[in-house]
Design a protein around this motif. Sequence first.
Motif, PDB file in Angstrom:
ATOM      1  N   ASN A  75     -35.371  16.635   0.882  1.00 50.49           N
ATOM      2  CA  ASN A  75     -36.220  16.350   2.044  1.00 50.49           C
ATOM      3  C   ASN A  75     -37.049  15.119   1.693  1.00 50.49           C
ATOM      4  N   THR A  76     -37.885  14.669   2.614  1.00 53.41           N
ATOM      5  CA  THR A  76     -38.765  13.532   2.328  1.00 53.41           C
ATOM      6  C   THR A  76     -40.198  14.052   2.373  1.00 53.41           C
ATOM      7  N   LEU A  77     -40.903  13.923   1.255  1.00 53.78           N
ATOM      8  CA  LEU A  77     -42.282  14.419   1.241  1.00 53.78           C
ATOM      9  C   LEU A  77     -43.133  13.555   2.161  1.00 53.78           C
ATOM     10  N   ASP A  78     -43.754  14.186   3.146  1.00 50.83           N
ATOM     11  CA  ASP A  78     -44.615  13.447   4.085  1.00 50.83           C
ATOM     12  C   ASP A  78     -46.024  13.438   3.505  1.00 50.83           C
ATOM     13  N   ILE A  79     -46.270  12.443   2.674  1.00 49.26           N
ATOM     14  CA  ILE A  79     -47.537  12.378   1.953  1.00 49.26           C
ATOM     15  C   ILE A  79     -48.708  12.161   2.923  1.00 49.26           C
ATOM     16  N   SER A  80     -48.427  11.461   4.019  1.00 53.50           N
ATOM     17  CA  SER A  80     -49.519  11.191   4.973  1.00 53.50           C
ATOM     18  C   SER A  80     -49.972  12.462   5.686  1.00 53.50           C
ATOM     19  N   ALA A  81     -49.136  13.504   5.655  1.00 58.95           N
ATOM     20  CA  ALA A  81     -49.548  14.759   6.312  1.00 58.95           C
ATOM     21  C   ALA A  81     -50.818  15.325   5.667  1.00 58.95           C
ATOM     22  N   ILE A  82     -51.025  15.016   4.376  1.00 50.32           N
ATOM     23  CA  ILE A  82     -52.192  15.613   3.693  1.00 50.32           C
ATOM     24  C   ILE A  82     -53.511  15.080   4.295  1.00 50.32           C
ATOM     25  N   PRO A  83     -53.741  13.753   4.273  1.00 52.94           N
ATOM     26  CA  PRO A  83     -55.000  13.291   4.880  1.00 52.94           C
ATOM     27  C   PRO A  83     -55.068  13.527   6.390  1.00 52.94           C
ATOM     28  N   VAL A  84     -53.920  13.475   7.070  1.00 48.88           N
ATOM     29  CA  VAL A  84     -53.961  13.715   8.520  1.00 48.88           C
ATOM     30  C   VAL A  84     -54.397  15.164   8.782  1.00 48.88           C
ATOM     31  N   LEU A  85     -53.792  16.102   8.064  1.00 48.73           N
ATOM     32  CA  LEU A  85     -54.173  17.514   8.256  1.00 48.73           C
ATOM     33  C   LEU A  85     -55.634  17.740   7.883  1.00 48.73           C
ATOM     34  N   HIS A  86     -56.073  17.096   6.798  1.00 52.28           N
ATOM     35  CA  HIS A  86     -57.472  17.289   6.412  1.00 52.28           C
ATOM     36  C   HIS A  86     -58.430  16.784   7.496  1.00 52.28           C
ATOM     37  N   ARG A  87     -58.003  15.769   8.221  1.00 52.44           N
ATOM     38  CA  ARG A  87     -58.850  15.267   9.298  1.00 52.44           C
ATOM     39  C   ARG A  87     -58.854  16.238  10.478  1.00 52.44           C
ATOM     40  N   LEU A  88     -57.689  16.826  10.768  1.00 56.06           N
ATOM     41  CA  LEU A  88     -57.562  17.637  11.980  1.00 56.06           C
ATOM     42  C   LEU A  88     -57.990  19.085  11.810  1.00 56.06           C
ATOM     43  N   THR A  89     -57.884  19.588  10.562  1.00 54.00           N
ATOM     44  CA  THR A  89     -58.126  21.023  10.376  1.00 54.00           C
ATOM     45  C   THR A  89     -59.014  21.295   9.167  1.00 54.00           C
ATOM     46  N   HIS A  90     -59.667  22.436   9.197  1.00 51.15           N
ATOM     47  CA  HIS A  90     -60.505  22.893   8.075  1.00 51.15           C
ATOM     48  C   HIS A  90     -59.697  23.730   7.088  1.00 51.15           C
ATOM     49  N   LEU A  91     -58.436  24.022   7.429  1.00 51.94           N
ATOM     50  CA  LEU A  91     -57.610  24.879   6.561  1.00 51.94           C
ATOM     51  C   LEU A  91     -57.164  24.096   5.322  1.00 51.94           C
ATOM     52  N   PRO A  92     -57.060  24.765   4.153  1.00 49.64           N
ATOM     53  CA  PRO A  92     -56.568  24.075   2.961  1.00 49.64           C
ATOM     54  C   PRO A  92     -55.108  23.622   3.136  1.00 49.64           C
ATOM     55  N   VAL A  93     -54.770  22.543   2.444  1.00 53.03           N
ATOM     56  CA  VAL A  93     -53.417  21.977   2.520  1.00 53.03           C
ATOM     57  C   VAL A  93     -52.871  21.838   1.101  1.00 53.03           C
ATOM     58  N   ILE A  94     -51.789  22.537   0.807  1.00 51.14           N
ATOM     59  CA  ILE A  94     -51.165  22.377  -0.508  1.00 51.14           C
ATOM     60  C   ILE A  94     -49.787  21.732  -0.329  1.00 51.14           C
ATOM     61  N   VAL A  95     -49.188  21.323  -1.450  1.00 53.33           N
ATOM     62  CA  VAL A  95     -47.899  20.619  -1.393  1.00 53.33           C
ATOM     63  C   VAL A  95     -46.896  21.301  -2.320  1.00 53.33           C
ATOM     64  N   ASP A  96     -45.652  21.399  -1.849  1.00 53.69           N
ATOM     65  CA  ASP A  96     -44.535  21.945  -2.632  1.00 53.69           C
ATOM     66  C   ASP A  96     -43.573  20.796  -2.940  1.00 53.69           C
ATOM     67  N   PRO A  97     -43.732  20.161  -4.113  1.00 52.61           N
ATOM     68  CA  PRO A  97     -42.859  19.029  -4.431  1.00 52.61           C
ATOM     69  C   PRO A  97     -41.457  19.462  -4.856  1.00 52.61           C
ATOM     70  N   SER A  98     -41.238  20.747  -5.096  1.00 49.42           N
ATOM     71  CA  SER A  98     -39.922  21.243  -5.512  1.00 49.42           C
ATOM     72  C   SER A  98     -38.942  21.202  -4.342  1.00 49.42           C
ATOM     73  N   HIS A  99     -39.318  21.850  -3.225  1.00 54.15           N
ATOM     74  CA  HIS A  99     -38.431  21.823  -2.056  1.00 54.15           C
ATOM     75  C   HIS A  99     -38.423  20.451  -1.402  1.00 54.15           C
ATOM     76  N   ALA A 100     -39.507  19.700  -1.557  1.00 54.44           N
ATOM     77  CA  ALA A 100     -39.558  18.359  -0.960  1.00 54.44           C
ATOM     78  C   ALA A 100     -38.509  17.445  -1.585  1.00 54.44           C
ATOM     79  N   SER A 101     -38.306  17.564  -2.900  1.00 55.77           N
ATOM     80  CA  SER A 101     -37.395  16.626  -3.575  1.00 55.77           C
ATOM     81  C   SER A 101     -36.026  17.231  -3.842  1.00 55.77           C
ATOM     82  N   GLY A 102     -35.991  18.515  -4.198  1.00 56.41           N
ATOM     83  CA  GLY A 102     -34.720  19.137  -4.582  1.00 56.41           C
ATOM     84  C   GLY A 102     -34.247  18.740  -5.963  1.00 56.41           C
TER      85      GLY A 102
END
Length: 270
Positions: A182-209
């Motif tokens: 898959n392609t890790l959407d790195i920009s989703a992290i700051p975008v989500l932090h702007r839009l929501t108060h929920l924590p955002v974590i990343v799974d680089p294992s499934h993102a890259s394979g």
Amino acid sequence: MYPFRLASRDYHPADSVISVGDVLIGGGHRVYIAGPCSVENPNQIERIGRAVQGSAHILRGGAYKPRTSPYSFQGLAEEGLKMLQAAGQLLGMPTVTEVVSTEDVELVASYVDMLQIGARNMQNFALLRKVGAQSKPVLLKRGMAATIEEVLLSAEYIMAEGNSQVVLCERGIRTFETYTRNTLDISAIPVLHRLTHLPVIVDPSHASGKWNLVEPLAMAAIACGADGLMIEVHDEPDRAWSDGEQSLKPERYRELIRSVRRLVDCIEGE
Ligand code: PEP
Ligand code: MN
């Protein structure tokens, strides 16, 4: 105005802090979740759990696997839940596992500390409602073709049922690129932090394979402000029942977390 409310930062300006057992996620608390893709036997989950214990807060392991092919290993179901629970209790680590169907929600919730909704089920609205109506925290993974707004609306389904303990997980999206799974959407992290108060974590294992891309993507995620990581670890990746190609050996995982902790110190200016 956004079409989501409970998940929105306008509604709740401060970062939410989610508790999984005694582990806190969000609001400056970073979480490291590690373990095999699938629980395979009692010894395997305990061995891998022990190997990551000092560098992971939460132990993961799949007992219900949403596999692309119906002929692939589908998980050990309740037997796997028992093995994960036993390893977590022995090692003093909270546990997370995926639930794939509405009928299993209560059973899965009775064995683990956090329920995972996988990418393939991000818009299974009946399942979202069901995990929203129980009290364990939920790890909601982004669908492989879901927009950021759609992820937030899926979180909204869970929260609207009364469960506000939701952690979001960016795990890569489908693009034209085939070199990586898959392609890790790195920009989703700051975008989500702007839009929501929920924590955002990343799974680089499934993102890259690919195991050798996990560390650089993990570092990028933390540099971008992720509230944590979920990483697949296996001590015999060549013999793993699922996702061996993207699994780190425990020693590499521990080295990765050491690097991540140095990066966090740099970011925080310590
Ligand atoms: C997993 O975490 O084991 C998994 C199946 O991930 P995803 O739903 O992101 O593919
Ligand atoms: Mn996996």
